[in-house]
Design an enzyme around this catalytic site. Structure first.
Site, mmCIF file in Angstrom:
data_model
loop_
_atom_site.group_PDB
_atom_site.id
_atom_site.type_symbol
_atom_site.label_atom_id
_atom_site.label_comp_id
_atom_site.label_asym_id
_atom_site.label_seq_id
_atom_site.Cartn_x
_atom_site.Cartn_y
_atom_site.Cartn_z
ATOM 1 C CG MET A 189 -20.075 63.903 67.896
ATOM 2 S SD MET A 189 -20.517 65.737 68.384
ATOM 3 C CE MET A 189 -20.584 66.686 66.682
ATOM 4 C CE1 TYR A 200 -26.681 60.216 59.204
ATOM 5 C CE2 TYR A 200 -25.439 61.458 57.398
ATOM 6 C CZ TYR A 200 -26.447 60.109 57.805
ATOM 7 O OH TYR A 200 -27.636 60.282 57.030
ATOM 8 C CG LEU A 201 -18.539 56.588 61.075
ATOM 9 C CD1 LEU A 201 -17.989 55.259 61.592
ATOM 10 C CD2 LEU A 201 -18.009 57.472 62.142
ATOM 11 C CG HIS A 202 -17.861 61.808 57.260
ATOM 12 N ND1 HIS A 202 -16.200 62.429 56.713
ATOM 13 C CD2 HIS A 202 -18.384 62.434 57.866
ATOM 14 C CE1 HIS A 202 -16.097 63.764 57.629
ATOM 15 N NE2 HIS A 202 -17.318 63.779 58.079
ATOM 16 N N GLY A 212 -14.113 60.931 55.927
ATOM 17 C CA GLY A 212 -12.977 61.825 56.815
ATOM 18 C C GLY A 212 -12.737 60.885 57.832
ATOM 19 C CG HIS A 213 -16.429 60.084 61.190
ATOM 20 N ND1 HIS A 213 -17.264 60.557 60.050
ATOM 21 C CD2 HIS A 213 -16.250 61.083 61.683
ATOM 22 C CE1 HIS A 213 -17.660 62.100 61.208
ATOM 23 N NE2 HIS A 213 -17.148 62.013 61.685
ATOM 24 N N GLY A 253 -9.342 64.776 62.962
ATOM 25 C CA GLY A 253 -8.852 65.575 61.831
ATOM 26 C C GLY A 253 -8.942 67.243 62.193
ATOM 27 N NE ARG A 270 -23.493 70.608 63.092
ATOM 28 C CZ ARG A 270 -22.464 70.593 64.146
ATOM 29 N NH1 ARG A 270 -21.800 70.301 63.765
ATOM 30 N NH2 ARG A 270 -22.845 70.683 65.572
HETATM 31 P P1 AMP Z 1 -17.231 64.678 64.415
HETATM 32 O O1 AMP Z 1 -17.602 63.062 64.600
HETATM 33 O O2 AMP Z 1 -17.444 65.542 63.081
HETATM 34 O O3 AMP Z 1 -17.173 64.968 66.091
HETATM 35 O O4 AMP Z 1 -15.516 64.250 63.733
HETATM 36 C C1 AMP Z 1 -14.401 62.627 64.319
HETATM 37 C C2 AMP Z 1 -13.559 63.410 64.102
HETATM 38 O O5 AMP Z 1 -13.251 63.460 62.420
HETATM 39 C C3 AMP Z 1 -13.226 64.839 64.029
HETATM 40 O O6 AMP Z 1 -11.591 64.688 64.208
HETATM 41 C C4 AMP Z 1 -12.879 65.571 63.312
HETATM 42 O O7 AMP Z 1 -11.823 66.581 62.915
HETATM 43 C C5 AMP Z 1 -12.739 64.590 61.835
HETATM 44 N N1 AMP Z 1 -13.435 64.653 60.494
HETATM 45 C C6 AMP Z 1 -14.573 64.963 60.383
HETATM 46 N N2 AMP Z 1 -14.521 65.704 59.657
HETATM 47 C C7 AMP Z 1 -13.757 65.423 58.548
HETATM 48 C C8 AMP Z 1 -12.651 65.520 57.175
HETATM 49 N N3 AMP Z 1 -13.197 66.365 56.474
HETATM 50 N N4 AMP Z 1 -12.099 65.445 57.605
HETATM 51 C C9 AMP Z 1 -10.942 64.388 58.147
HETATM 52 N N5 AMP Z 1 -10.976 64.112 59.586
HETATM 53 C C10 AMP Z 1 -12.907 64.857 59.845
#
Ligand code: AMP
Length: 284
Positions: A30, A32-34, A36-37, A147, A187
């Site tokens: 979604m 707002y990359l960090h 984890g992404h 993730g 978030r």
């Molecule tokens: P989101 O943008 O929050 O929908 O996350 C996109 C993808 O990144 C999903 O598969 C999440 O599980 C993964 N993700 C989010 N936060 C983390 C994190 N801290 N470590 C690893 N993967 C993550």
């Protein structure tokens, strides 16, 4: 890196990649990359020749009282990070591009989608699976990376891949944490400085349970109590659930065998946080 906002252009571009014999890995986000992404991007690069990352805040998965409008967005920063980390195709469609006709048709997540997060966020996983199925059909990847952070999402996407015969290999990437243990999340920007400190109780609890498991503790109620104790030390935390569940049905288990999931969700101020650990040998 190609920046693409419409489905037809993306399909044409990927047709050409496939015709040249290149494999495709897909990372849905979604935005707002960090970091984890970006670890998903690293896994995608290891798994295939061409990495496609989508950044799309999917309205279908937000409840009426949730944060769809205020969800953090920064397309320019996302494109820079994606480019710097070796993404080949950055797909950022508008809501109108993804949902040109209003439709009530959904992929339904069923019982497994009504537990844990689904119990607190009714319909959330129908929205998730619907957009993921659409993106799978648009991108038609060989591999997709998700993730562990969103463990119920992983379980449901795996079930959907199997149930609907998507010929896609699912790679699950471990949770990336800040130096102090807080699971990275888009978030987290909502947290004030003091809420940020309060939020550490989730990881303190999970970490305590992980240590106890490695010391031989297997009883669900004792492992859960360790997390509940840490959450209880912070009056500003409202726990939604602390659950020890099996990885397939996400049903409560009395005993934490390897593979069992300890999942927690809690609210800190207006921000809802989730985290989990999967019991097992380190790195398994
Ligand atoms: P989101 O943008 O929050 O929908 O996350 C996109 C993808 O990144 C999903 O598969 C999440 O599980 C993964 N993700 C989010 N936060 C983390 C994190 N801290 N470590 C690893 N993967 C993550």
């Amino acid at each position: 890196m190609d920046e693409i906002t419409d489905v037809a252009t993306l399909r044409a571009r990927l047709r050409a990649e496939r015709a040249s014999g290149r494999s495709i890995a897909f990372v849905p986000t979604m935005g707002y990359l960090h970091a984890g992404h970006l670890s998903l991007v690293g896994a995608a690069r290891d798994a295939a020749d061409v990495v496609v990352l989508s950044a799309f805040v999917n309205p279908l998965q937000f409840g009426p009282d949730e944060d769809f409008e205020r969800y953090p967005r920064d397309g320019a920063r996302d494109r820079e990070l994606a480019r710097a980390h070796g993404v080949h195709i950055f797909f950022a469609p508008s809501v109108a591009e993804m949902y040109p006709e209003s439709s009530e048709l959904r992929v339904t997540a069923g019982e497994v989608g009504s537990r844990l997060e689904g119990a607190v966020r009714p319909g959330h996983f129908d929205g998730v699976l619907t957009v993921v199925a659409k993106l799978f059909n648009i991108v038609a990847p060989d591999v997709t990376c998700f993730g562990q952070k969103d463990i119920q999402q992983v379980t449901l996407v795996r079930r959907m891949i199997n149930a609907l015969d998507f010929p896609i290999r699912l790679v699950v990437v471990p949770i990336m944490r800040e130096a102090d243990g807080l699971a990275m999340s888009s978030r987290n920007v909502y947290l004030s400085r003091s809420e940020r400190t309060t939020a550490l109780a989730l990881w303190r609890g999970l970490h305590a349970a992980e240590r106890a498991w490695h010391a031989g503790e297997r009883q669900a109620d004792r492992l859960r109590a360790l997390v509940e104790h840490e959450l209880g030390t912070e009056p500003a935390i409202a726990a939604d659930y602390v659950a020890l569940v099996d990885p397939h049905q996400l049903l409560p288990v009395a005993q934490a065998d390897a593979g069992a999931i300890l999942a927690v969700a809690a609210r800190v101020g207006r921000t809802r946080l989730i985290d989990n650990i999967i019991f097992g040998p380190p790195g398994a």
